[in-house]
Write a protein that holds these residues in place. Structure first.
Motif: not given
Length: 190
Positions: A92-110
């Motif tokens: 499960v990679r940090k955003g921008g590390k995989l070539p498209p297409p990807v499933h992505a989710i953004s979430y809040s951190l402190e």
């Protein structure tokens, strides 16, 4: 999937806890003043520490099809746990590390937001039973986001396993609120 003998994992939990107590490096005021950082790098560099932790992370695992390791230490652990369970592993990679297409989710951190990604092609996760693995459970936000990402791709997250749970930060409660009755296994509680 081959089953892991419960007695073997119980012994590994005790050995892993001893290795964690012996080898964890404490760093005061990192990453900010007042924080006591617990560095698990020396524990993982110790052969018996790594071996016992990997086996301990499988404690209670049943009917797992895939292990998902969260970027970045979860990759190391996830691969080793998958090998122990004789199943595959997914990073499960940090955003921008995989070539498209990807499933992505953004979430809040402190301190802002983050994105996690998994491949959208070449991998069918439909109804696959996944164990989510990481090094530390703190607030639980990353684990919940990773599980949500996997579930959106069709997987069923059936457990979360970590080396260390930082008990005072509410991660287990966050997972319970976000994922319901998914079991959380921490080798040690700090």
């Amino acid at each position: 999937m081959m089953g892991v003998v419960p007695e073997r994992t119980a012994d590994a939990v005790a050995r892993a806890q001893a290795a964690i107590a012996q080898h964890t490096r404490l760093v005061d005021d990192f990453p900010s003043p007042g924080i006591a950082f617990k560095d698990l790098t020396p524990v993982l560099a110790d052969p018996d520490g790594l071996s016992s932790i990997v086996t301990a992370l499988t404690h209670g695992c049943r009917d797992i099809d895939l292990v998902a390791g969260i970027d970045a230490r979860g990759f190391l652990l996830g691969g080793a746990v998958a090998r122990e369970l004789e199943v595959g592993v997914l990073a499960v990679r940090k955003g921008g590390k995989l070539p498209p297409p990807v499933h992505a989710i953004s979430y809040s951190l402190e301190y802002g937001t983050a994105t996690l990604e998994i491949p959208a092609d070449g991998l069918d996760l439909t109804d696959r039973r996944v164990l989510l693995v990481d090094d530390v459970l703190a607030t639980g936000g990353t684990a919940v986001a990773a599980a949500d990402l996997l579930q959106r791709a069709g997987a069923k997250v059936v457990g979360v396993a970590v080396i260390m749970e930082l008990g005072g930060l509410g991660g287990r409660d966050t997972i319970e609120r976000g994922l319901g009755d998914v079991p959380v296994h921490a080798v040690t509680l700090d």
